[in-house]
Design an enzyme around this catalytic site. Structure first.
Site, mmCIF file in Angstrom:
data_model
loop_
_atom_site.group_PDB
_atom_site.id
_atom_site.type_symbol
_atom_site.label_atom_id
_atom_site.label_comp_id
_atom_site.label_asym_id
_atom_site.label_seq_id
_atom_site.Cartn_x
_atom_site.Cartn_y
_atom_site.Cartn_z
ATOM 1 C CE LYS A 28 -3.858 -2.322 2.390
ATOM 2 N NZ LYS A 28 -4.885 -2.172 3.476
ATOM 3 C CG PHE A 75 -13.098 2.206 7.848
ATOM 4 C CD1 PHE A 75 -12.640 1.588 6.690
ATOM 5 C CD2 PHE A 75 -13.779 1.430 8.784
ATOM 6 C CE1 PHE A 75 -12.845 0.238 6.462
ATOM 7 C CE2 PHE A 75 -13.994 0.065 8.566
ATOM 8 C CZ PHE A 75 -13.525 -0.530 7.399
ATOM 9 N NE ARG A 91 -6.568 -12.352 5.473
ATOM 10 C CZ ARG A 91 -7.383 -11.314 5.555
ATOM 11 N NH1 ARG A 91 -7.277 -10.320 4.677
ATOM 12 N NH2 ARG A 91 -8.292 -11.238 6.490
ATOM 13 C CB THR A 102 -6.990 -5.218 10.245
ATOM 14 O OG1 THR A 102 -7.505 -6.429 9.691
ATOM 15 C CG2 THR A 102 -7.390 -4.050 9.356
ATOM 16 C CG ASN A 118 -3.449 -2.135 6.915
ATOM 17 O OD1 ASN A 118 -3.296 -1.769 5.755
ATOM 18 N ND2 ASN A 118 -4.493 -2.841 7.315
ATOM 19 C CG HIS A 167 -5.109 -6.422 0.181
ATOM 20 N ND1 HIS A 167 -6.307 -6.469 0.855
ATOM 21 C CD2 HIS A 167 -5.250 -7.249 -0.879
ATOM 22 C CE1 HIS A 167 -7.140 -7.288 0.204
ATOM 23 N NE2 HIS A 167 -6.507 -7.766 -0.857
HETATM 24 P P1 ATP Z 1 -7.021 -5.975 3.599
HETATM 25 O O1 ATP Z 1 -8.377 -6.271 2.987
HETATM 26 O O2 ATP Z 1 -6.452 -4.651 3.164
HETATM 27 O O3 ATP Z 1 -6.049 -7.098 3.512
HETATM 28 P P2 ATP Z 1 -8.061 -6.727 6.155
HETATM 29 O O4 ATP Z 1 -8.745 -7.841 5.456
HETATM 30 O O5 ATP Z 1 -7.142 -7.027 7.274
HETATM 31 O O6 ATP Z 1 -7.263 -5.809 5.155
HETATM 32 P P3 ATP Z 1 -10.558 -5.298 6.115
HETATM 33 O O7 ATP Z 1 -11.475 -5.419 7.260
HETATM 34 O O8 ATP Z 1 -10.886 -5.982 4.835
HETATM 35 O O9 ATP Z 1 -9.094 -5.684 6.645
HETATM 36 O O10 ATP Z 1 -10.362 -3.749 5.839
HETATM 37 C C1 ATP Z 1 -9.769 -3.299 4.653
HETATM 38 C C2 ATP Z 1 -8.869 -2.139 4.977
HETATM 39 O O11 ATP Z 1 -9.639 -1.048 5.487
HETATM 40 C C3 ATP Z 1 -7.846 -2.415 6.072
HETATM 41 O O12 ATP Z 1 -6.685 -3.053 5.592
HETATM 42 C C4 ATP Z 1 -7.555 -1.025 6.615
HETATM 43 O O13 ATP Z 1 -6.644 -0.334 5.756
HETATM 44 C C5 ATP Z 1 -8.925 -0.365 6.511
HETATM 45 N N1 ATP Z 1 -9.688 -0.494 7.769
HETATM 46 C C6 ATP Z 1 -10.293 -1.605 8.236
HETATM 47 N N2 ATP Z 1 -10.896 -1.374 9.406
HETATM 48 C C7 ATP Z 1 -10.665 -0.068 9.697
HETATM 49 C C8 ATP Z 1 -11.029 0.792 10.770
HETATM 50 N N3 ATP Z 1 -11.782 0.360 11.793
HETATM 51 N N4 ATP Z 1 -10.608 2.077 10.730
HETATM 52 C C9 ATP Z 1 -9.876 2.533 9.703
HETATM 53 N N5 ATP Z 1 -9.515 1.779 8.651
HETATM 54 C C10 ATP Z 1 -9.894 0.497 8.639
#
Ligand code: ATP
Length: 137
Positions: free
Chosen positions: A9, A55, A83, A89, A113, A116
């Site tokens: 990212k 968000f 993962r 996350t 973070n 992905h």
């Molecule tokens: P990714 O899909 O990016 O691998 P993930 O599966 O761990 O991440 P998701 O729940 O799918 O997490 O959320 C997608 C992305 O949205 C996260 O990687 C993060 O950048 C953002 N995100 C998720 N939850 C929050 C939150 N509570 N506040 C701010 N940003 C968030």
């Protein structure tokens, strides 16, 4: 052998070489790679499942704030292994509970973070196609 989509990212693109080294040393093959600056529309489309969440707007702004690097990586059980390697996350929490994970090392905060990883086989197919529409699955 299974494939998954990894994204470096915007907040971690300056560490891309180091991260790609770790990916290779962890036993993945890098099958495809593309550096792309997503438009806000493309970022919204990629994260459509989060539409309506508090968000969402800042997630779209973050993911379109600079280039990302999309990688198709392959290994036995690539989806779950990647993962696991990237970790929880939320980078801040990851630093407390999984200090060796890649998000703890390369991430910035609860949203930025660094990385992905597709969460399922279905998601990986869609996401690989999103970044590599010409690839044969
Ligand atoms: P990714 O899909 O990016 O691998 P993930 O599966 O761990 O991440 P998701 O729940 O799918 O997490 O959320 C997608 C992305 O949205 C996260 O990687 C993060 O950048 C953002 N995100 C998720 N939850 C929050 C939150 N509570 N506040 C701010 N940003 C968030």
């Amino acid at each position: 052998v299974e494939r998954t989509l990894a994204i470096i990212k915007p907040d971690a693109v300056h560490k891309a070489e180091e991260i790609e080294d770790i990916i290779l040393r962890s036993g993945f093959a890098i099958l495809q790679k593309r550096r792309v600056h997503l438009t806000p529309e493309q970022a919204s489309d990629f994260y459509a499942e989060h539409y309506g969440k508090l968000f969402f707007a800042s997630l779209v702004a973050y993911m379109s704030s600079g280039p990302v690097i999309a990688l198709v990586i392959a290994k036995d059980q690539a989806i779950s292994y990647w993962r696991e390697l990237i970790g929880p996350t939320n980078t801040i929490k990851a630093r407390q509970t999984h200090p060796d994970c890649l998000r703890a090392i390369y991430g910035t905060d609860d949203q930025r973070n660094a990385l992905h990883g597709s969460e399922s086989f279905t998601a990986s197919e869609r996401e690989i196609r999103f970044f590599f529409p010409d690839s044969i699955i």
